[in-house]
Design a protein around this motif. Structure first.
Motif, PDB file in Angstrom:
ATOM      1  N   SER A   1      -6.149   6.346   7.785  1.00  0.00           N
ATOM      2  CA  SER A   1      -5.751   5.771   6.410  1.00  0.00           C
ATOM      3  C   SER A   1      -5.104   4.394   6.580  1.00  0.00           C
ATOM      4  CB  SER A   1      -4.967   7.018   5.579  1.00  0.00           C
ATOM      5  OG  SER A   1      -4.752   6.292   4.441  1.00  0.00           O
ATOM      6  N   VAL A   2      -3.739   4.908   7.586  1.00  0.00           N
ATOM      7  CA  VAL A   2      -2.891   3.679   7.675  1.00  0.00           C
ATOM      8  C   VAL A   2      -3.455   2.673   8.525  1.00  0.00           C
ATOM      9  CG1 VAL A   2      -0.624   3.180   8.965  1.00  0.00           C
ATOM     10  CG2 VAL A   2      -0.848   5.161   7.753  1.00  0.00           C
ATOM     11  N   LEU A   3      -4.416   2.960   9.531  1.00  0.00           N
ATOM     12  CA  LEU A   3      -4.927   1.858  10.275  1.00  0.00           C
ATOM     13  C   LEU A   3      -5.840   1.063   9.517  1.00  0.00           C
ATOM     14  CD1 LEU A   3      -5.623   3.743  13.670  1.00  0.00           C
ATOM     15  CD2 LEU A   3      -3.940   1.862  13.098  1.00  0.00           C
ATOM     16  N   SER A   4      -6.570   1.512   8.331  1.00  0.00           N
ATOM     17  CA  SER A   4      -7.382   0.608   7.737  1.00  0.00           C
ATOM     18  C   SER A   4      -6.686  -0.474   7.027  1.00  0.00           C
ATOM     19  CB  SER A   4      -8.099   1.808   6.890  1.00  0.00           C
ATOM     20  OG  SER A   4      -7.341   2.162   5.638  1.00  0.00           O
ATOM     21  N   VAL A   5      -5.436  -0.588   6.896  1.00  0.00           N
ATOM     22  CA  VAL A   5      -4.578  -1.540   6.198  1.00  0.00           C
ATOM     23  C   VAL A   5      -3.474  -2.208   6.790  1.00  0.00           C
ATOM     24  CG1 VAL A   5      -5.292  -0.341   3.901  1.00  0.00           C
ATOM     25  CG2 VAL A   5      -3.324   0.358   5.131  1.00  0.00           C
TER      26      VAL A   5
ATOM     27  N   ASP B   1      -2.741  -3.771   9.395  1.00  0.00           N
ATOM     28  CA  ASP B   1      -2.783  -5.134   9.933  1.00  0.00           C
ATOM     29  C   ASP B   1      -2.959  -6.186   9.050  1.00  0.00           C
ATOM     30  OD1 ASP B   1      -2.590  -4.128  12.470  1.00  0.00           O
ATOM     31  OD2 ASP B   1      -4.835  -3.971  12.847  1.00  0.00           O
ATOM     32  N   TRP B   2      -3.169  -5.913   7.750  1.00  0.00           N
ATOM     33  CA  TRP B   2      -3.287  -7.240   6.751  1.00  0.00           C
ATOM     34  C   TRP B   2      -2.847  -7.069   5.479  1.00  0.00           C
ATOM     35  CZ3 TRP B   2      -6.188  -5.790   2.471  1.00  0.00           C
ATOM     36  CH2 TRP B   2      -6.787  -4.379   2.476  1.00  0.00           C
ATOM     37  N   VAL B   3      -1.845  -6.159   5.253  1.00  0.00           N
ATOM     38  CA  VAL B   3      -0.961  -5.781   4.083  1.00  0.00           C
ATOM     39  C   VAL B   3       0.428  -6.136   4.409  1.00  0.00           C
ATOM     40  CG1 VAL B   3      -2.648  -4.583   3.023  1.00  0.00           C
ATOM     41  CG2 VAL B   3      -0.900  -3.412   3.876  1.00  0.00           C
ATOM     42  N   ASP B   4       1.570  -6.483   3.394  1.00  0.00           N
ATOM     43  CA  ASP B   4       2.773  -6.730   3.745  1.00  0.00           C
ATOM     44  C   ASP B   4       3.477  -5.554   4.011  1.00  0.00           C
ATOM     45  OD1 ASP B   4       5.476  -8.198   3.621  1.00  0.00           O
ATOM     46  OD2 ASP B   4       5.595  -7.058   1.595  1.00  0.00           O
ATOM     47  N   GLU B   5       3.131  -4.290   3.271  1.00  0.00           N
ATOM     48  CA  GLU B   5       4.040  -3.075   3.647  1.00  0.00           C
ATOM     49  C   GLU B   5       3.053  -1.835   3.528  1.00  0.00           C
ATOM     50  OE1 GLU B   5       7.610  -2.439   1.351  1.00  0.00           O
ATOM     51  OE2 GLU B   5       6.404  -2.820  -0.441  1.00  0.00           O
ATOM     52  N   VAL B   6       3.139  -0.730   4.306  1.00  0.00           N
ATOM     53  CA  VAL B   6       2.482   0.310   3.965  1.00  0.00           C
ATOM     54  C   VAL B   6       3.739   1.684   3.833  1.00  0.00           C
ATOM     55  CG1 VAL B   6       1.049   2.285   4.875  1.00  0.00           C
ATOM     56  CG2 VAL B   6       0.502  -0.378   5.009  1.00  0.00           C
ATOM     57  N   ILE B   7       3.619   2.128   2.570  1.00  0.00           N
ATOM     58  CA  ILE B   7       4.814   3.335   2.343  1.00  0.00           C
ATOM     59  C   ILE B   7       4.004   4.555   2.544  1.00  0.00           C
ATOM     60  CG2 ILE B   7       6.481   3.989   0.530  1.00  0.00           C
ATOM     61  CD1 ILE B   7       7.011   0.994  -0.132  1.00  0.00           C
TER      62      ILE B   7
ATOM     63  N   VAL C   1       0.806  -1.186  -0.094  1.00  0.00           N
ATOM     64  CA  VAL C   1       0.085   0.037  -0.018  1.00  0.00           C
ATOM     65  C   VAL C   1       0.890   1.446   0.182  1.00  0.00           C
ATOM     66  CG1 VAL C   1      -1.730   1.564   1.145  1.00  0.00           C
ATOM     67  CG2 VAL C   1      -1.987  -1.095   1.229  1.00  0.00           C
ATOM     68  N   PHE C   2       0.618   2.321  -0.860  1.00  0.00           N
ATOM     69  CA  PHE C   2       1.361   3.364  -0.932  1.00  0.00           C
ATOM     70  C   PHE C   2       0.279   4.722  -0.789  1.00  0.00           C
ATOM     71  CE2 PHE C   2       0.845   2.484  -5.237  1.00  0.00           C
ATOM     72  CZ  PHE C   2       0.730   3.795  -5.967  1.00  0.00           C
TER      73      PHE C   2
END
Length: 266
Positions: free
Chosen positions: A28-32, A34-40, A14-15
């Motif tokens: 925004s960050v909290l919505s993803v 816990d379940w994606v490999d990385e958030v950039i 996710v970016f």
């Protein structure tokens, strides 16, 4: 007491692009996260606590000077390590229903190339989108080998390849772009100037008669077709602001054309 079930991490990056979003980036960050490999998070120079908040929540933050919407998102794509990408903005969040739908796609990998998502408006006085909320569709979940963001400075749109298979998801993305009226006015002024510059770069012309028609037609579109009328008095405010933003774009183009023509009017 049973511990909550931990979600498996999807092979999905996710970016998010940011600039001074300390009041919205957490949602925004909290919505993803816990379940994606990385958030950039690609930040273009925040002076508030955007970077600190994003990092505290587990996102990786990278600074990149602002080159325009499309180029900034392409830069974000290049930072991601996975083949499948999900882009959301700092004022957006993935709803639980959409999260579950995306997770179901990865069993083990999506049987498609690009997913179209509906992004719906949620206003500050509301906890969730109304059933009639205006929404627009965007390609935001995609295999990077089948599509990438365009290089436009104004428009941030994924361009699918000719052979890409498209899938439409039912879950929604909550869009909290409207913070206050003052914020909206500043934004429409900034965006309309960018739109003017983009049209000038593309040698576009706008006829003078659109100065008379742009506002009333846009107001009708917002108040009736986008169903802002269902919000009561607040809907009138929304439709009026939308119409004025459209008028600003045309007025600034007309002003630029007058200047270029040495003051000669059509």
């Amino acid at each position: 007491m049973t511990a909550p079930k931990r979600l498996a991490k999807l092979p999905l990056s996710v970016f998010i692009i940011t600039l001074n979003e300390e009041d919205r980036i957490a949602q925004s960050v909290l919505s993803v996260i816990d379940w994606v490999d990385e958030v950039i998070v690609v930040d273009s120079g925040s002076t508030d606590r955007t970077i600190e908040r994003a990092e505290d929540l587990g996102a990786k933050v990278v600074h990149h000077d602002w080159p325009g919407y499309g180029e900034q998102k392409r830069y974000g794509e290049d930072l991601c390590r996975n083949g499948w990408l999900l882009n959301i903005d700092a004022d957006e969040e993935i709803t639980p229903a959409l999260r579950d739908e995306i997770i179901a796609l990865f069993k083990p990998v999506p049987d498609t190339d690009i997913c179209k998502l509906e992004i719906v408006d949620v206003y500050p006085h509301l906890s969730e989108a109304k059933s009639w909320a205006y929404g627009y569709w965007q390609y935001r979940l995609y295999d990077r080998s089948k599509g990438r963001f365009s290089t436009s400075t104004v428009h941030d749109t994924v361009r699918p390849s000719a052979e890409a298979r498209i899938h439409v998801l039912k879950g929604k993305v909550n869009h909290r772009s409207f913070k206050t009226i003052a914020f909206a006015v500043d934004k429409m002024n900034r965006i309309s100037s960018m739109q003017r510059d983009d049209m000038l770069d593309r040698k576009r012309k706008i006829p003078a008669w659109r100065l008379l028609t742009e506002f009333p037609f846009a107001f009708f579109k917002g108040y009736v077709l986008r169903k802002h009328c269902l919000y009561g008095y607040w809907g009138f405010v929304l439709a009026y602001n939308y119409a004025f933003s459209r008028h600003l774009r045309v007025a600034k183009m007309y002003e630029a054309q007058l200047m270029a023509d040495g003051g000669e009017q059509d």
